[in-house]
Design an enzyme around this catalytic site. Structure first.
Site, PDB file in Angstrom:
ATOM      1  N   CYS A  19       3.514  -5.479  16.147  1.00  0.00           N
ATOM      2  CA  CYS A  19       2.741  -4.620  17.079  1.00  0.00           C
ATOM      3  C   CYS A  19       1.437  -5.198  16.924  1.00  0.00           C
ATOM      4  CB  CYS A  19       2.890  -3.247  16.374  1.00  0.00           C
ATOM      5  SG  CYS A  19       4.616  -2.621  16.382  1.00  0.00           S
ATOM      6  N   ASN A  44      -7.283   3.414  14.268  1.00  0.00           N
ATOM      7  CA  ASN A  44      -8.380   3.117  13.212  1.00  0.00           C
ATOM      8  C   ASN A  44      -8.589   1.720  13.613  1.00  0.00           C
ATOM      9  OD1 ASN A  44      -9.074   5.204  11.494  1.00  0.00           O
ATOM     10  ND2 ASN A  44      -7.007   5.230  11.211  1.00  0.00           N
ATOM     11  N   GLY A  78       5.457  -2.426   6.950  1.00  0.00           N
ATOM     12  CA  GLY A  78       6.816  -2.801   7.111  1.00  0.00           C
ATOM     13  C   GLY A  78       7.554  -1.901   8.233  1.00  0.00           C
ATOM     14  N   GLU A  79       8.740  -2.414   8.558  1.00  0.00           N
ATOM     15  CA  GLU A  79       9.613  -1.827   9.426  1.00  0.00           C
ATOM     16  C   GLU A  79      10.839  -1.069   8.738  1.00  0.00           C
ATOM     17  OE1 GLU A  79      10.168  -0.188  12.709  1.00  0.00           O
ATOM     18  OE2 GLU A  79      12.094   0.203  11.413  1.00  0.00           O
ATOM     19  N   CYS A 126       5.377  -7.290   7.978  1.00  0.00           N
ATOM     20  CA  CYS A 126       6.400  -6.922   8.775  1.00  0.00           C
ATOM     21  C   CYS A 126       6.257  -8.110   9.804  1.00  0.00           C
ATOM     22  CB  CYS A 126       5.643  -5.776   9.572  1.00  0.00           C
ATOM     23  SG  CYS A 126       6.786  -5.079  10.711  1.00  0.00           S
ATOM     24  N   SER A 133      10.406   6.639   9.689  1.00  0.00           N
ATOM     25  CA  SER A 133       9.706   6.139  10.935  1.00  0.00           C
ATOM     26  C   SER A 133      10.317   5.017  11.383  1.00  0.00           C
ATOM     27  CB  SER A 133       8.160   6.038  10.640  1.00  0.00           C
ATOM     28  OG  SER A 133       7.703   5.470  11.545  1.00  0.00           O
ATOM     29  N   SER A 176       7.906   5.406  16.371  1.00  0.00           N
ATOM     30  CA  SER A 176       6.550   5.155  16.541  1.00  0.00           C
ATOM     31  C   SER A 176       6.367   4.571  17.923  1.00  0.00           C
ATOM     32  CB  SER A 176       6.138   3.916  15.538  1.00  0.00           C
ATOM     33  OG  SER A 176       6.040   4.414  14.248  1.00  0.00           O
ATOM     34  N   LEU A 177       6.112   5.599  18.904  1.00  0.00           N
ATOM     35  CA  LEU A 177       6.343   5.232  20.262  1.00  0.00           C
ATOM     36  C   LEU A 177       5.220   4.354  20.773  1.00  0.00           C
ATOM     37  CD1 LEU A 177       8.676   6.163  22.219  1.00  0.00           C
ATOM     38  CD2 LEU A 177       7.085   7.978  23.196  1.00  0.00           C
ATOM     39  N   HIS A 178       3.827   4.968  20.782  1.00  0.00           N
ATOM     40  CA  HIS A 178       2.757   4.398  21.075  1.00  0.00           C
ATOM     41  C   HIS A 178       2.583   3.833  22.633  1.00  0.00           C
ATOM     42  CE1 HIS A 178       2.476   4.530  16.917  1.00  0.00           C
ATOM     43  NE2 HIS A 178       3.045   3.333  16.746  1.00  0.00           N
ATOM     44  N   GLU A 188       0.776  -1.185  -0.123  1.00  0.00           N
ATOM     45  CA  GLU A 188       0.062   0.064  -0.059  1.00  0.00           C
ATOM     46  C   GLU A 188       0.773   1.255  -0.024  1.00  0.00           C
ATOM     47  OE1 GLU A 188      -2.476  -0.080   3.364  1.00  0.00           O
ATOM     48  OE2 GLU A 188      -3.469  -1.834   3.078  1.00  0.00           O
ATOM     49  N   CYS A 223      -2.830   0.999   8.762  1.00  0.00           N
ATOM     50  CA  CYS A 223      -1.809   0.491   7.839  1.00  0.00           C
ATOM     51  C   CYS A 223      -1.761  -0.900   7.662  1.00  0.00           C
ATOM     52  CB  CYS A 223      -0.584   0.872   8.648  1.00  0.00           C
ATOM     53  SG  CYS A 223       0.968   0.103   7.905  1.00  0.00           S
ATOM     54  N   CYS A 281      -1.523  -3.739  14.936  1.00  0.00           N
ATOM     55  CA  CYS A 281      -1.299  -3.345  13.651  1.00  0.00           C
ATOM     56  C   CYS A 281      -1.811  -4.337  12.388  1.00  0.00           C
ATOM     57  CB  CYS A 281       0.266  -3.342  13.279  1.00  0.00           C
ATOM     58  SG  CYS A 281       0.803  -2.733  11.551  1.00  0.00           S
ATOM     59  N   CYS A 328       2.779   8.486   1.649  1.00  0.00           N
ATOM     60  CA  CYS A 328       3.373   7.308   2.707  1.00  0.00           C
ATOM     61  C   CYS A 328       3.701   6.392   2.000  1.00  0.00           C
ATOM     62  CB  CYS A 328       2.223   7.181   3.789  1.00  0.00           C
ATOM     63  SG  CYS A 328       2.591   5.931   5.011  1.00  0.00           S
TER      64      CYS A 328
END
Ligand code: SF4
Length: 388
Positions: free
Chosen positions: A134, A329, A198-199, A130, A230, A253-255, A102, A372, A137, A123
Site C-alpha cells: 500500500c 501519520n 503485515g496482511e 508486507c 483487519s 482497511s478500505l481507504h 511491532e 504502522c 504504508c 495491535c
C-alpha cells in the site's frame, strides 16, 4: 527447526502427552506456566518433573521476544480515573532470526471498538514486512520477509503483559502500597486488533492457530468478539473466515470508496476490486450477522474530498459498516500528508449527515512513529548503518 510450544493448542498438547504416557493434569500445569505465570524458561516450570522438562526441551522450542525499543510515556497507569491518562505504547521486538516487528498497546478508547471500559487493546503484527505495498504504508516499504509463526503472534500478548507486570511492581514499590505478584495480576489485554505489520489474512493458518490459543480460557482468555481481524481486501480469505466457528470481528482497511482511489494507493484492489470485496463482505455478514468496520486513513488530496464521502457512505450503509476515520501519520520518505483538522471534521460530518456511524481518531500515538511499521523501519535502517 523445532516447533514452538506456544504454537500448540491444549488438544494438541494432550495428544502429545498421551503419546509420552504423561497424565493429563501435566498439560494443565504446563499451560498454567505458559499463560498464567507467563514464564520464559523450561527451568521455571518447577512442578513438572525434570525428565518431562528435558523431553519438552528436546522436542519443542520456547522462544520469547526481545524488547528492543519502547516508545510512549514511561509509566503505564492502569487506573486512568486518577487523572493520569494512559498513552499509546509502541513496542519494537527482535525475533530469534533478528527480524523486527511491532506491537502497539492502546489504552481504553470508547470511540474506537465499542463500549467504554478500562480495557487495553493490543495491535499485533502477523508478518515481517508486507508484500501488499500500500502506497502510504511504512510496513510494506522494504517488502515482505516472512510470516510470523503462531507462537510469535501469541507471544506479543504475553510479552506486553510481562512488561506490564514488571511495570506494576515498580509502581507499587514507588507508591509503597505493597507489591503484588506480577504473574498473577489480572490480564492486561482484553482486546486484540490484528492490524499491525503485515496482511493478516495472507498468513491465515498461523493467525487462526494463534487466535485459537489467545481466545481459549486456558490461553489468552480474550473473547472472540473482542478480536478484530483487519484485511486490506483479500476476498477469498474473507469468505474462508466466514466459515470459521469463532465470531471474530472483521475490519476492512478500505481507504478509498471507489476503484479509482483504491487502485491508486492499494495494489491489492487490482486483484480484488471493490465489487469482489463487497460480495465477500456480504457473504461474511450473511454467515456471521455482524457489523463490519471500515478503516479509512484520511490522506490529503487523495481520499479526503466530500465527493469521496458519498460513495463511502453508500458502501457503509450497504454493508452496515461503521467507519473509523484515521488521519494519516506522516511516513518519512513518502509524499503523503495528513489533511487539515477542518477537512477531517468536514469529512466526518458528511458521513454523519448520511446516517453513517463514524468516528474520527483525534490522535493517539501521533508522536511515536505511529504509522504502522515506521518504528521498525527506522531502527532497521539505523542498525544497517551501524557497523557490527
Ligand atoms: S497497509 Fe497493511 S496490507 Fe497495506 S502494505 Fe501496510 S501492512 Fe501491508
Amino acid at each position: 527447526m523445532l516447533q514452538d510450544i506456544k504454537s500448540l493448542t491444549r488438544e494438541e498438547l494432550e495428544t502429545q502427552f498421551a503419546a509420552w504416557k504423561q497424565p493429563k493434569y501435566r498439560v494443565a500445569q504446563l499451560l498454567e506456566w505458559l499463560y498464567v505465570h507467563r514464564v520464559t524458561s523450561w527451568e521455571a516450570m518447577t512442578n513438572l518433573p525434570k525428565p518431562l522438562r528435558e523431553k519438552l526441551k528436546e522436542n519443542f522450542s520456547f522462544q520469547t521476544l526481545e524488547l528492543l525499543r519502547k516508545q510512549g510515556a514511561p509509566v503505564l497507569r492502569s487506573n486512568t480515573a486518577e487523572g493520569g491518562r494512559d498513552t499509546t505504547q509502541k513496542f519494537l521486538w527482535r525475533l530469534h532470526d533478528h527480524s523486527l516487528i511491532e506491537s502497539v498497546l492502546i489504552p481504553a478508547n470508547p470511540a474506537l471498538y465499542g463500549e467504554a471500559s478500562d480495557r487495553h487493546t493490543l495491535c499485533v503484527s502477523t508478518q515481517v514486512g508486507c508484500a501488499y505495498g500500500c502506497k502510504f504504508c511504512a510496513s510494506g516499504l522494504d517488502g515482505w520477509k516472512r510470516n510470523l509463526t503462531p507462537d510469535e503472534i501469541v507471544e506479543q500478548v504475553l510479552a506486553v503483559e510481562r512488561w506490564h507486570g514488571v511495570q506494576s511492581k515498580v509502581e507499587s514499590r514507588e507508591s509503597s502500597a505493597g507489591s503484588r505478584p506480577s504473574s498473577l495480576d489480572p490480564r492486561l489485554i482484553d482486546n486484540l486488533v490484528i492490524m499491525g505489520m503485515g496482511e493478516p489474512l495472507a498468513n491465515y493458518d498461523h493467525l487462526l492457530q494463534a487466535l485459537r490459543i489467545l481466545n481459549a480460557p486456558w490461553g489468552g482468555g480474550i473473547g472472540a468478539r473482542k478480536i478484530t481481524i483487519s484485511t486490506s481486501g483479500l476476498a477469498p480469505q474473507i469468505r474462508r473466515l466466514a466459515d470459521e466457528p469463532l465470531q471474530f470481528r472483521l475490519a476492512i482497511s478500505l481507504h478509498g470508496a471507489t476503484d479509482e482511489v483504491r487502485n491508486k494507493i492499494m495494489p491489492v484492489n487490482r486483484k480484488y476490486p471493490l465489487k469482489e470485496l463487497v460480495a465477500a463482505c456480504e457473504e461474511y455478514q450473511g454467515q456471521k450477522g455482524r457489523m463490519l468496520t471500515f478503516e479509512y486513513i484520511l490522506i490529503a488530496g487523495v481520499n479526503d474530498s466530500i465527493e469521496q464521502a458519498k460513495p463511502l457512505a453508500a458502501l457503509a450503509r450497504r454493508l452496515f459498516a461503521k467507519v473509523n476515520l484515521i488521519p494519516y501519520n506522516k511516513v518519512e520518505g513518502l509524499p503523503w500528508e495528513r489533511p487539515a483538522e477542518e477537512v477531517q471534521e468536514k469529512f466526518l460530518a458528511a458521513l454523519e449527515k448520511q446516517k453513517v456511524i463514524a468516528t474520527l481518531r483525534r490522535e493517539k500515538g501521533h508522536d511515536i512513529d505511529a504509522a504502522c511499521g515506521q518504528l521498525r523501519l527506522k531502527i532497521e535502517r539505523e542498525l544497517k548503518t551501524v557497523p557490527a
